[in-house]
Structure formats: C-alpha cells, structure tokens
Design an enzyme around this catalytic site. Structure first.
Site, PDB file in Angstrom:
ATOM      1  N   HIS A  92      28.819 -31.055  47.572  1.00 37.94           N
ATOM      2  CA  HIS A  92      27.658 -31.902  47.285  1.00 37.94           C
ATOM      3  C   HIS A  92      27.905 -33.327  47.814  1.00 37.94           C
ATOM      4  O   HIS A  92      27.009 -33.953  48.384  1.00 37.94           O
ATOM      5  CB  HIS A  92      27.425 -32.003  45.769  1.00 37.94           C
ATOM      6  CG  HIS A  92      27.056 -30.706  45.102  1.00 37.94           C
ATOM      7  ND1 HIS A  92      27.850 -30.107  44.155  1.00 37.94           N
ATOM      8  CD2 HIS A  92      25.970 -29.915  45.231  1.00 37.94           C
ATOM      9  CE1 HIS A  92      27.261 -28.997  43.730  1.00 37.94           C
ATOM     10  NE2 HIS A  92      26.129 -28.847  44.361  1.00 37.94           N
TER      11      HIS A  92
ATOM     12  N   SER B 264      31.759 -24.217  45.399  1.00 41.83           N
ATOM     13  CA  SER B 264      30.524 -23.824  44.711  1.00 41.83           C
ATOM     14  C   SER B 264      30.650 -24.175  43.241  1.00 41.83           C
ATOM     15  O   SER B 264      31.741 -24.088  42.665  1.00 41.83           O
ATOM     16  CB  SER B 264      30.329 -22.313  44.864  1.00 41.83           C
ATOM     17  OG  SER B 264      29.389 -21.844  43.917  1.00 41.83           O
TER      18      SER B 264
HETATM   19  P1  AMP Z   1      23.425 -26.408  44.357  1.00 46.79           P
HETATM   20  O1  AMP Z   1      23.796 -27.473  43.394  1.00 46.79           O
HETATM   21  O2  AMP Z   1      24.361 -25.231  44.354  1.00 46.79           O
HETATM   22  O3  AMP Z   1      21.967 -26.018  44.273  1.00 46.79           O
HETATM   23  O4  AMP Z   1      23.605 -27.049  45.799  1.00 46.79           O
HETATM   24  C1  AMP Z   1      22.954 -28.238  46.153  1.00 46.79           C
HETATM   25  C2  AMP Z   1      23.113 -28.443  47.636  1.00 46.79           C
HETATM   26  O5  AMP Z   1      24.499 -28.527  47.955  1.00 46.79           O
HETATM   27  C3  AMP Z   1      22.535 -27.256  48.456  1.00 46.79           C
HETATM   28  O6  AMP Z   1      21.892 -27.770  49.613  1.00 46.79           O
HETATM   29  C4  AMP Z   1      23.778 -26.484  48.807  1.00 46.79           C
HETATM   30  O7  AMP Z   1      23.646 -25.718  49.981  1.00 46.79           O
HETATM   31  C5  AMP Z   1      24.792 -27.607  48.999  1.00 46.79           C
HETATM   32  N1  AMP Z   1      26.158 -27.087  48.861  1.00 46.79           N
HETATM   33  C6  AMP Z   1      26.634 -26.294  47.883  1.00 46.79           C
HETATM   34  N2  AMP Z   1      27.920 -25.960  48.124  1.00 46.79           N
HETATM   35  C7  AMP Z   1      28.249 -26.559  49.285  1.00 46.79           C
HETATM   36  C8  AMP Z   1      29.433 -26.594  50.096  1.00 46.79           C
HETATM   37  N3  AMP Z   1      30.547 -25.933  49.743  1.00 46.79           N
HETATM   38  N4  AMP Z   1      29.429 -27.326  51.219  1.00 46.79           N
HETATM   39  C9  AMP Z   1      28.302 -27.990  51.602  1.00 46.79           C
HETATM   40  N5  AMP Z   1      27.156 -28.000  50.903  1.00 46.79           N
HETATM   41  C10 AMP Z   1      27.121 -27.291  49.767  1.00 46.79           C
END
Ligand code: AMP
Length: 295
Positions: free
Chosen positions: A46, A196
């Site tokens: 993030h 993640s």
């Molecule tokens: P989330 O909180 O899982 O909904 O993710 C929010 C944003 O962060 C989304 O655009 C995801 O694709 C991005 N994101 C999540 N994990 C990663 C990662 N390991 N590397 C880059 N971006 C990420």
C-alpha cells in the site's frame, strides 16, 4: 496552524461532506489530487502506491473502507483484519495528507445505493469473477462512489489485483470518469510472497508454506519461456505440484491475455498474465505475474 505544518500532518476525516470540502479547497489552490483506495491493514505494498502518488501530486488521499458489498463470503468480511490505529500511524509517517475513513452508512446511505448500473462484462466473468460472484460489481460500486467523492486527478491500483485494475480502467472509460488510473508493481516479501493484508491471518507455519504460490507462478513462467509446452500441459504440471504439496486448495491457475484475461494458447510475442488463487487453510490468497514474451 500554518499551512506548511498542515501539509505534513495526516487529517482523518469520516464524513463525505468534510472530505469533499477539504479536497475542493486544495484543488482551488491549484493542488493535484492523488488517491489510493484501500481496505486497510496497511503494508509496504500500500505504501508504495502512496509514495508514487506523493511524487506525482501535491495532495494524497488514502481511503480505508472494508467494503461489505464486495465480500461474497460473510466470514471473510468479518475476519478481514482491521488495524486502524497502526494504519493511522503508518499513514502519518508516509506523508499522506488525508485519510478518508467512512463508516458503512456514510458510503451507502440507502439500501438502493449498494449497487451501480455498471456491467463489468466479460472481464468479470473469468478468474476471480467465477469464484467470487458479485465481488466485482461491489468493488466497482465502491470505487465509483469514492471517485465521485474524492474526484482525484490520478488513482493508484496494485497489479497484485490485476483483474481489479483492468475492471477499474473499464469503469472509468465506460462512465467517463475524469481520472487517470495508474497501475503499480506488486511488492513482495523476501521469499517472493506477495504482500497482502490477508497474510496477517496466516499462522507462522502457513506463512512459510505460502511462498509456494509464488514458486508455482515462477515455474509456469519458466515453462512458457522454454516454448515447448502448451497452456494445458503447463496448468497440469502446476496442479500436480499443488496436489503433491498438499497444503493448498486451488481455485484457479491460468495463463491469460493481459488485455482480455482470456486463456492464451499461443505465447509468442504476447503480454501475458499468469494468475493463481488458492486457499491455504481458510485463507484465500491471490497472486499473478506479468510477462512480455516480445521483450
Ligand atoms: P486492498 O487494501 O487489499 O484493497 O488493496 C488496496 C490497493 O493496494 C489495491 O490497489 C491493491 O492492488 C494494492 N496492493 C495490495 N497489495 C499490494 C502489493 N503487494 N503490492 C502493490 N500493491 C498492492
């Protein structure tokens, strides 16, 4: 407070009218607005999106909203990690200026506001769409709602959720939303596991096992590059490895076009995404790698 100091402080805003007012003010004074929508439990992945936004905009807005309409599994929604205190501290030191932290009623004031009239189309019929019915409509609904509220110049999405990125791009195109959607590379742990929020739910043992997912993506990539295997042969080899490993239940493993997400049979001179989703115990993990065989 001087505006100089304010520029370095994180403001936490829970109300739509308030974030709209503040962003309007910033835009009127000439600032470009970058937006990073998240569901919290923030990690370095993030933060890489926030850093990118900071280099390209004067103001960065991050939202944290665990969106109920994109969870087709209620247990998954309840179990999703919520770590707002540490998230705020992380954001404070990231240089992000606004954290938008609405509750559910703020985003969905009425029952009828919980879906939008947006046809995700064939991009949503494959991969995650098969295994998480309704997920992409819920995701597109909240992203459209957040775009309407924040009205960013640029919005940053991770390739980690590559199908999501493609669908957001389609949403923006179909609904004429004036925002540039920027894809960002997947950040990984030292052993290759994609960062993640769900990794926090893995036991110490599962955390060690989880890297196998990345190893399988790499193996498929190597097999594609040897040019001696067909798509189905590669998938069979990988699924056999998963079976022998015994720790995972695979939802899908496929080799697809980066534009349509349809399965690819011919790998020459193509932009390819190798995608996987699998359960490790009760935790569902997804990952992918991008590959350009024309390079
Ligand atoms: P989330 O909180 O899982 O909904 O993710 C929010 C944003 O962060 C989304 O655009 C995801 O694709 C991005 N994101 C999540 N994990 C990663 C990662 N390991 N590397 C880059 N971006 C990420």
């Amino acid at each position: 407070m001087t505006s100089f100091l304010k520029a370095f402080m994180l403001q936490i805003i829970t109300k739509v009218v308030e974030i709209q007012r503040l962003i309007h003010q910033e835009r009127n004074s000439g600032a470009k607005i970058g937006f990073v929508p998240t569901m919290g439990a923030l990690h370095a992945g993030h933060l890489s999106l926030i850093e990118r936004s900071r280099t390209e905009n004067q103001i960065t807005v991050c939202s944290i909203f665990v969106n109920p309409t994109q969870f087709n599994d209620k247990a998954d929604f309840s179990r999703y990690p919520r770590t707002i205190e540490s998230d705020s501290a992380i954001l404070q030191s990231s240089g992000c200026q606004f954290l938008f932290l609405p509750d559910i009623e703020e985003i969905y004031p009425t029952e009828s506001s919980k879906t939008i009239d947006f046809t995700v189309g064939t991009l949503g019929d494959v991969l995650e769409g098969v295994h998480r019915p309704g997920h992409f409509n819920g995701m597109a609904t909240v992203v459209k709602r957040l775009f309407d509220i924040v009205k960013p110049d640029k919005a940053y999405f991770g390739n980690k959720d590559f199908q999501q990125f493609l669908i957001v791009k389609k949403l923006v195109l179909d609904c004429h939303i004036p925002v540039e959607v920027i894809p960002c590379p997947t950040l990984r742990e030292a052993d290759g596991l994609a960062m993640s929020s769900r990794n926090a739910l893995l036991s110490a043992e599962q955390r060690l096992e989880a890297t196998f997912l990345y190893q399988m993506l790499q193996k498929a990539k190597d097999l594609i590059l040897t040019q001696s295997h067909k798509r189905q042969d590669i998938i069979n080899i990988i699924l056999r490895d998963f079976l022998a490993n015994g720790n995972f239940t695979v939802d899908y493993f496929d080799i697809c076009s980066v534009e349509t997400l349809q399965p690819l049979e011919d790998f020459a001179n193509k932009e390819i995404v190798i995608c996987v989703a699998a359960y490790l115990g009760k935790i569902r993990l997804i990952d992918n790698i991008l590959l350009n065989t024309a390079e």
